[in-house]
Design an enzyme around this catalytic site. Sequence first.
Site, PDB file in Angstrom:
ATOM      1  N   ALA A 189       0.807  -1.218   0.000  1.00 47.85           N
ATOM      2  CA  ALA A 189       0.000   0.000   0.000  1.00 47.85           C
ATOM      3  C   ALA A 189       0.846   1.277   0.000  1.00 47.85           C
ATOM      4  CB  ALA A 189      -0.942  -0.020   1.199  1.00 47.85           C
ATOM      5  N   THR A 199       0.583   5.560  -1.702  1.00 46.40           N
ATOM      6  CA  THR A 199       0.161   6.712  -0.880  1.00 46.40           C
ATOM      7  C   THR A 199       0.410   8.030  -1.627  1.00 46.40           C
ATOM      8  OG1 THR A 199       2.285   6.735   0.277  1.00 46.40           O
ATOM      9  CG2 THR A 199       0.479   5.583   1.369  1.00 46.40           C
ATOM     10  N   ARG A 231      -1.091   0.765   7.586  1.00 45.60           N
ATOM     11  CA  ARG A 231      -0.306   0.858   8.828  1.00 45.60           C
ATOM     12  C   ARG A 231       0.705   1.990   8.870  1.00 45.60           C
ATOM     13  NH1 ARG A 231      -1.065  -4.082   7.282  1.00 45.60           N
ATOM     14  NH2 ARG A 231      -2.232  -5.521   8.594  1.00 45.60           N
ATOM     15  N   ILE A 250      -4.678  -3.466  -4.575  1.00 48.77           N
ATOM     16  CA  ILE A 250      -5.880  -3.812  -5.332  1.00 48.77           C
ATOM     17  C   ILE A 250      -6.282  -2.652  -6.235  1.00 48.77           C
ATOM     18  CG2 ILE A 250      -6.695  -5.478  -3.624  1.00 48.77           C
ATOM     19  CD1 ILE A 250      -8.454  -3.328  -2.402  1.00 48.77           C
ATOM     20  N   ASP A 251      -5.397  -1.636  -6.326  1.00 51.17           N
ATOM     21  CA  ASP A 251      -5.764  -0.401  -7.031  1.00 51.17           C
ATOM     22  C   ASP A 251      -5.487  -0.425  -8.537  1.00 51.17           C
ATOM     23  OD1 ASP A 251      -2.927   0.000  -7.174  1.00 51.17           O
ATOM     24  OD2 ASP A 251      -2.942   1.135  -5.302  1.00 51.17           O
ATOM     25  N   HIS A 259      -3.812  -9.988  -4.175  1.00 49.69           N
ATOM     26  CA  HIS A 259      -5.000  -9.698  -3.360  1.00 49.69           C
ATOM     27  C   HIS A 259      -6.167  -9.241  -4.227  1.00 49.69           C
ATOM     28  CE1 HIS A 259      -2.488  -9.139   0.608  1.00 49.69           C
ATOM     29  NE2 HIS A 259      -2.629 -10.390   0.249  1.00 49.69           N
ATOM     30  N   CYS A 305     -21.065 -12.704  -8.171  1.00 50.57           N
ATOM     31  CA  CYS A 305     -22.177 -13.182  -7.352  1.00 50.57           C
ATOM     32  C   CYS A 305     -21.706 -14.348  -6.480  1.00 50.57           C
ATOM     33  CB  CYS A 305     -23.320 -13.639  -8.268  1.00 50.57           C
ATOM     34  SG  CYS A 305     -24.651 -14.435  -7.350  1.00 50.57           S
ATOM     35  N   SER A 339       5.778  -1.712   1.839  1.00 54.43           N
ATOM     36  CA  SER A 339       4.980  -2.732   2.543  1.00 54.43           C
ATOM     37  C   SER A 339       5.501  -2.902   3.958  1.00 54.43           C
ATOM     38  CB  SER A 339       5.040  -4.075   1.822  1.00 54.43           C
ATOM     39  OG  SER A 339       4.338  -5.048   2.578  1.00 54.43           O
ATOM     40  N   ASN A 341      11.181   1.584   2.397  1.00 50.65           N
ATOM     41  CA  ASN A 341      10.002   1.825   3.230  1.00 50.65           C
ATOM     42  C   ASN A 341      10.271   2.962   4.202  1.00 50.65           C
ATOM     43  OD1 ASN A 341       7.352   0.363   3.438  1.00 50.65           O
ATOM     44  ND2 ASN A 341       7.823   0.491   5.618  1.00 50.65           N
TER      45      ASN A 341
HETATM   46  P1  NAD Z   1       0.691  -1.508   5.053  1.00 47.36           P
HETATM   47  O1  NAD Z   1      -0.289  -0.404   5.173  1.00 47.36           O
HETATM   48  O2  NAD Z   1       0.659  -2.582   6.093  1.00 47.36           O
HETATM   49  O3  NAD Z   1       2.160  -0.911   5.047  1.00 47.36           O
HETATM   50  C1  NAD Z   1       2.510   0.170   4.235  1.00 47.36           C
HETATM   51  C2  NAD Z   1       3.952   0.556   4.567  1.00 47.36           C
HETATM   52  O4  NAD Z   1       4.357   1.507   3.612  1.00 47.36           O
HETATM   53  C3  NAD Z   1       4.102   1.191   5.939  1.00 47.36           C
HETATM   54  O5  NAD Z   1       5.175   0.552   6.639  1.00 47.36           O
HETATM   55  C4  NAD Z   1       4.444   2.668   5.649  1.00 47.36           C
HETATM   56  O6  NAD Z   1       5.372   3.213   6.537  1.00 47.36           O
HETATM   57  C5  NAD Z   1       5.039   2.569   4.271  1.00 47.36           C
HETATM   58  N1  NAD Z   1       4.822   3.745   3.442  1.00 47.36           N
HETATM   59  C6  NAD Z   1       3.728   4.527   3.324  1.00 47.36           C
HETATM   60  N2  NAD Z   1       3.881   5.464   2.372  1.00 47.36           N
HETATM   61  C7  NAD Z   1       5.129   5.273   1.866  1.00 47.36           C
HETATM   62  C8  NAD Z   1       5.890   5.903   0.850  1.00 47.36           C
HETATM   63  N3  NAD Z   1       5.404   6.924   0.135  1.00 47.36           N
HETATM   64  N4  NAD Z   1       7.144   5.445   0.597  1.00 47.36           N
HETATM   65  C9  NAD Z   1       7.672   4.394   1.306  1.00 47.36           C
HETATM   66  N5  NAD Z   1       6.989   3.753   2.284  1.00 47.36           N
HETATM   67  C10 NAD Z   1       5.726   4.175   2.545  1.00 47.36           C
HETATM   68  O7  NAD Z   1       0.538  -2.100   3.590  1.00 47.36           O
HETATM   69  P2  NAD Z   1       0.743  -3.566   3.048  1.00 47.36           P
HETATM   70  O8  NAD Z   1       2.000  -4.127   3.583  1.00 47.36           O
HETATM   71  O9  NAD Z   1       0.529  -3.480   1.599  1.00 47.36           O
HETATM   72  O10 NAD Z   1      -0.457  -4.429   3.656  1.00 47.36           O
HETATM   73  C11 NAD Z   1      -1.747  -3.914   3.713  1.00 47.36           C
HETATM   74  C12 NAD Z   1      -2.836  -4.656   2.986  1.00 47.36           C
HETATM   75  O11 NAD Z   1      -3.764  -3.640   2.651  1.00 47.36           O
HETATM   76  C13 NAD Z   1      -2.473  -5.289   1.694  1.00 47.36           C
HETATM   77  O12 NAD Z   1      -3.024  -6.541   1.703  1.00 47.36           O
HETATM   78  C14 NAD Z   1      -3.188  -4.461   0.600  1.00 47.36           C
HETATM   79  O13 NAD Z   1      -3.949  -5.306  -0.240  1.00 47.36           O
HETATM   80  C15 NAD Z   1      -4.199  -3.642   1.324  1.00 47.36           C
HETATM   81  N6  NAD Z   1      -4.286  -2.215   0.892  1.00 47.36           N
HETATM   82  C16 NAD Z   1      -4.131  -1.901  -0.415  1.00 47.36           C
HETATM   83  C17 NAD Z   1      -4.190  -0.578  -0.809  1.00 47.36           C
HETATM   84  C18 NAD Z   1      -4.020  -0.267  -2.289  1.00 47.36           C
HETATM   85  O14 NAD Z   1      -4.404  -1.072  -3.136  1.00 47.36           O
HETATM   86  N7  NAD Z   1      -3.433   0.883  -2.628  1.00 47.36           N
HETATM   87  C19 NAD Z   1      -4.390   0.433   0.129  1.00 47.36           C
HETATM   88  C20 NAD Z   1      -4.561   0.072   1.479  1.00 47.36           C
HETATM   89  C21 NAD Z   1      -4.489  -1.271   1.849  1.00 47.36           C
END
Ligand code: NAD
Length: 260
Positions: free
Chosen positions: A24, A28, A36, A103-104, A119, A127, A190, A211
């Site tokens: 994710a 951002t 998280r 999932i974006d 994911h 359905c 991640s 990260n």
């Molecule tokens: P997570 O939210 O657990 O972790 C994201 C990590 O990225 C964090 O440690 C954060 O400090 C870091 N981070 C945030 N912005 C950053 C940047 N610009 N540069 C570097 N690091 C950055 O995400 P995850 O590990 O992907 O797990 C979360 C679950 O949530 C996944 O299964 C995912 O499918 C889902 N999810 C997806 C989306 C999406 O599709 N964009 C959004 C939210 C959650």
Amino acid sequence: MSAELDRVLDLLKNSHKTVALTGAGISTESGIPDYRGPHGLWRSVDPMKCVSVDTLRSDPWLFWRFNLPRWLEYASARPNAAHYLLASMEAAKLLDCIVTQNIDGLHRKAGSSKVYEVHGNVERVYCTRCHARYPMAEAYEQLQQDRLPTCTCGGLLRPEVVLFGDPMPEAFYAALEEVESAELMIVMGSSLQVYPVASLPDLVPHLVIVNLEPTSYDERADAVLRMSTGQFARELAERLGLDLGTGERGDADENTNHKR
Ligand code: NAD
């Protein structure tokens, strides 16, 4: 940080197969909050509850009302520098494939072709009774009319997203095979806390982590870059002489304005 970038360049040069694992955090900077990170969704709600099979079954109204507005925003987001970096690296044969938890759909929008969306994605619903598929807009239209998203057969619709409590899809097992034969993995954005994806870095000999916050894999990684994935993308692209695509700067500006 430039020593760490040198290390990444070295690892890339010597790797016979490189894969990226994204989460994710890479999105951002496209205006999509992570779970998280410091501004993550996790701080206000428990996604484990709202994005779960249990909630879909026990409280489908809560499930759809909570998730659909977010997913529609994901669907209209645009890629940022980090997505474009990975697309350029694939085109330059420096990257074999992307395994994404996101999932974006932003990797595909940026032009990457070999992407394992382990994911699922927010583009379609199906359905739960007859498995007919519809675009996500179908669920939106029904919810707008105060109706629970249902199929013509009367079954409840659900997204093609892997929910907490779902089994892993075929894409995950295909990704697993790719990772098993890889030499280098670059993890971008991640927290590496969602399993089984979080166990994939164990399968590769060399690891790079990009990260903003520490992860449990930092100690065994060959290089850890505590910077934004966008900054990493710009710096690495410059070192590699790669073009991040004409839309990059415009996307970044626009997305900053729309940050939620
Ligand atoms: P997570 O939210 O657990 O972790 C994201 C990590 O990225 C964090 O440690 C954060 O400090 C870091 N981070 C945030 N912005 C950053 C940047 N610009 N540069 C570097 N690091 C950055 O995400 P995850 O590990 O992907 O797990 C979360 C679950 O949530 C996944 O299964 C995912 O499918 C889902 N999810 C997806 C989306 C999406 O599709 N964009 C959004 C939210 C959650």
